[in-house]
Scaffold this active site. Structure first.
Site, PDB file in Angstrom:
ATOM      1  N   HIS A 187       1.005  -1.220   0.143  1.00  0.00           N
ATOM      2  CA  HIS A 187       0.122   0.038   0.041  1.00  0.00           C
ATOM      3  C   HIS A 187       0.880   1.106  -0.212  1.00  0.00           C
ATOM      4  O   HIS A 187       1.790   1.366   0.718  1.00  0.00           O
ATOM      5  CB  HIS A 187      -0.756  -0.003   1.250  1.00  0.00           C
ATOM      6  CG  HIS A 187      -1.800  -0.793   0.928  1.00  0.00           C
ATOM      7  ND1 HIS A 187      -3.106  -1.002   1.928  1.00  0.00           N
ATOM      8  CD2 HIS A 187      -2.319  -1.952   0.090  1.00  0.00           C
ATOM      9  CE1 HIS A 187      -3.974  -1.636   1.708  1.00  0.00           C
ATOM     10  NE2 HIS A 187      -3.583  -2.514   0.594  1.00  0.00           N
ATOM     11  N   PRO A 199      -2.478  -0.415  19.346  1.00  0.00           N
ATOM     12  CA  PRO A 199      -2.363  -0.985  18.101  1.00  0.00           C
ATOM     13  C   PRO A 199      -2.764   0.007  17.026  1.00  0.00           C
ATOM     14  O   PRO A 199      -2.361  -0.215  15.928  1.00  0.00           O
ATOM     15  CB  PRO A 199      -3.476  -2.141  17.853  1.00  0.00           C
ATOM     16  CG  PRO A 199      -4.370  -1.761  19.029  1.00  0.00           C
ATOM     17  CD  PRO A 199      -3.662  -1.154  20.315  1.00  0.00           C
ATOM     18  N   LYS A 229       2.362  -0.786  15.134  1.00  0.00           N
ATOM     19  CA  LYS A 229       3.804  -0.859  15.524  1.00  0.00           C
ATOM     20  C   LYS A 229       4.242  -2.029  16.283  1.00  0.00           C
ATOM     21  O   LYS A 229       5.406  -2.368  16.027  1.00  0.00           O
ATOM     22  CB  LYS A 229       4.072   0.452  16.297  1.00  0.00           C
ATOM     23  CG  LYS A 229       4.144   1.513  15.479  1.00  0.00           C
ATOM     24  CD  LYS A 229       5.294   1.681  14.675  1.00  0.00           C
ATOM     25  CE  LYS A 229       4.808   2.611  13.406  1.00  0.00           C
ATOM     26  NZ  LYS A 229       5.521   2.210  12.190  1.00  0.00           N
ATOM     27  N   TYR A 257      -8.581   4.925   8.459  1.00  0.00           N
ATOM     28  CA  TYR A 257      -8.601   5.284   9.926  1.00  0.00           C
ATOM     29  C   TYR A 257      -9.669   6.481  10.045  1.00  0.00           C
ATOM     30  O   TYR A 257      -9.462   7.388   9.379  1.00  0.00           O
ATOM     31  CB  TYR A 257      -7.325   5.893  10.268  1.00  0.00           C
ATOM     32  CG  TYR A 257      -6.210   4.791  10.480  1.00  0.00           C
ATOM     33  CD1 TYR A 257      -5.654   4.247   9.320  1.00  0.00           C
ATOM     34  CD2 TYR A 257      -6.064   4.238  11.930  1.00  0.00           C
ATOM     35  CE1 TYR A 257      -4.619   3.374   9.554  1.00  0.00           C
ATOM     36  CE2 TYR A 257      -4.704   3.282  11.892  1.00  0.00           C
ATOM     37  CZ  TYR A 257      -4.265   2.617  10.719  1.00  0.00           C
ATOM     38  OH  TYR A 257      -3.435   1.781  11.072  1.00  0.00           O
ATOM     39  N   TYR A 309       4.584   6.016  10.498  1.00  0.00           N
ATOM     40  CA  TYR A 309       3.874   5.107  10.124  1.00  0.00           C
ATOM     41  C   TYR A 309       4.546   4.091   9.110  1.00  0.00           C
ATOM     42  O   TYR A 309       4.675   2.732   9.302  1.00  0.00           O
ATOM     43  CB  TYR A 309       2.515   5.443   9.553  1.00  0.00           C
ATOM     44  CG  TYR A 309       1.444   4.413   9.387  1.00  0.00           C
ATOM     45  CD1 TYR A 309       0.465   4.327  10.062  1.00  0.00           C
ATOM     46  CD2 TYR A 309       1.643   3.339   8.407  1.00  0.00           C
ATOM     47  CE1 TYR A 309      -0.632   3.457  10.064  1.00  0.00           C
ATOM     48  CE2 TYR A 309       0.512   2.163   8.324  1.00  0.00           C
ATOM     49  CZ  TYR A 309      -0.396   2.285   9.263  1.00  0.00           C
ATOM     50  OH  TYR A 309      -1.466   1.508   9.148  1.00  0.00           O
TER      51      TYR A 309
END
Ligand code: FAD
Ligand code: DHB
Length: 416
Positions: free
Chosen positions: A72, A294, A298, A201, A383
């Site tokens: 992605h 979560p 990570k 998200y 990220y």
């Protein structure tokens, strides 16, 4: 039995460590409390950072990942009525991969079985002894009940947050920082094609929601729920309704596809860091030393980063009685704290706390990420993950191999 390295725990940290050590010619034995089938079936993390992918590829664990993993470019971040794409490749030149922890574990078990790794599954009463001496040992009851003792040069605690290793470091030596978040996640696995090409998200007044995936036919979802939620309080209809509402059904004609739910569980959320990660001949790696909520994906990546540092440090210690083992704890904790902060930041930005002032600050922060390249780059850099670095900030390289994904020869090395 005597081995150079006794590893407690056959999760991703323990299994990958044994694989990296074997590549350097260092023998280890793994002691695991659960059965192999149980360890293989656990559904957990789903996202790999680019450096985790590079490391797995560089040590021969990339074949299925490349066939079945989904690369992605970024994620969607949304507030009601607005879905924004953050393109990590454009922002920081790095991507992430959707590849479930279950698959990583399968690859590791396959590779270690082929490599003849000794693993004691279903071990009981695992205990660590004499870890401050040069002759530490581990005792346990094997699956058939027979008492066992393994003498080692080094013991590595990869036994997660409930194992005995972290408490083998006495209170007067260790420092612990922890924070429990006042909400949990309801995790849902469903046999339905993802309704999105990349993860969503979503901030929502009813609570956070995340749309993730495992494959073209399997979707993974999370819903913010109160801390004391019993999974049975949620019917499948209520779960789909809440996901559709929070993920923005109807906005720009987007709709959520539904399907049979195959797994459902409640996950508490906390941050925990224990320092030091080395005590005498005991080293900690992965969840044994730290837990993150979560939201930033990570946990698994940190476990991989720890053992990428630890394997060459142990090889140098065992073969040359020197090297970066002394620096392991500080070097690992730098990354741990960066990820602890990022996970806390993502969590606090996206979950409802019940305080209307907090909610306005969250919206302001999200709008900043949507409109400022500087803010978006900060999120993307964390990220997509920082490169794996050794204690002296050199990039680690796998033994005798070059990184095939970038051609730059990155990742870890005992000689770095
Ligand atoms: P673990 O995977 O916990 O492995 C530790 C191993 O030690 C286990 O196999 C355990 O059985 C074994 N063990 C425990 N006690 C003993 C003992 N006494 N003796 C011997 N062996 C023992 N991270 C994310 O990034 N995203 C997610 O969505 C996500 N979801 C998660 C869901 C759950 C329910 C949990 C618990 C964690 C989740 N995580 C997630 C975190 C991620 O899965 C962990 O960070 C990762 O598994 C860490 O790997 P590890 O090998 O350090 O620990
Ligand atoms: C998944 C879990 C996460 O915590 C996350 O941030 C992204 C994806 C997952 O399980 O797919």
């Amino acid at each position: 039995m005597r081995v150079p390295v006794a590893i407690i725990g056959a999760g991703p940290a323990g299994m990958l460590l044994s694989h990296l050590l074997a590549a350097d010619g260092v023998e280890s034995v793994i002691i695991e409390a659960r059965s192999e089938a149980y360890v293989l079936a656990r559904i957990r993390a789903g996202i790999l950072e680019q450096s985790s992918v590079q490391l797995l590829r560089s040590v021969g664990l990339g074949r299925r990942l490349e066939q079945e993993g989904m690369e992605h470019r970024g994620i969607y971040l949304q507030i009601p009525g607005e879905r924004h794409h953050l393109d990590f490749v454009d922002l920081v030149g790095r991507s992430v991969w959707v590849y479930g922890q279950t698959e990583v574990q399968k690859d590791l078990v396959g590779a270690r079985t082929a490599g003849g790794q000794r693993i004691f599954y279903e071990a009981g009463d695992v205990a660590l002894h004499d870890v401050t001496t040069e002759c530490p040992h581990v005792t346990f009851a094997a699956a058939d009940g027979t008492p066992q003792r393994i003498d080692a040069d080094v013991v590595v605690g990869c036994d997660g947050s409930f194992g005995p290793s972290r408490s083998a470091i006495p209170d007067g030596v260790k420092q612990v920082w922890q924070y429990t978040y006042p909400y949990s996640w309801l995790g849902v696995l469903a046999d339905v094609a993802p309704s999105t090409d990349e993860l969503i998200y979503a901030w929502h007044p009813d609570g956070f929601a995340l749309h993730s995936m495992r494959s073209p036919d399997v979707s993974r979802f999370y819903l913010q729920v109160p801390d004391d939620t019993d999974v049975n309080e949620w019917s499948h209809r209520q779960i789909w309704d809440a996901l559709a509402r929070r993920l923005g059904e109807g906005i720009d004609d987007w709709s959520l596809q539904t399907g049979p739910i195959t797994e459902c569980s409640v996950l508490p959320m906390r941050s925990y860091v224990q320092s030091p990660m080395r005590y005498g001949r005991l080293f900690l790696a992965g969840d044994a030393a730290h837990i993150v909520p979560p939201t930033g994906a990570k946990g698994l990546n940190l476990a991989i980063a720890d053992v990428a540092l630890l394997a060459p440090a142990l090889t140098a210690l065992l073969k040359h009685h020197s090297g970066p083992a002394d620096a392991y704890s500080d070097a690992a904790l730098h990354r741990v704290w960066r990820c602890t902060h990022f996970s806390w930041w993502m969590t606090r930005m996206l979950h409802q706390s019940g305080d209307p002032f907090d909610a306005q600050l969250q919206l302001s922060q999200l709008r900043w990420v949507f409109t400022s390249d500087a803010a978006a780059t900060g999120l993307a850099e964390n990220y997509a993950g920082l490169p794996l670095e050794g204690p002296d900030r050199t990039i680690f390289r796998a033994p005798g191999t070059a990184d095939t994904s970038t051609g730059k020869g990155q990742t870890y090395s005992p000689s770095a």
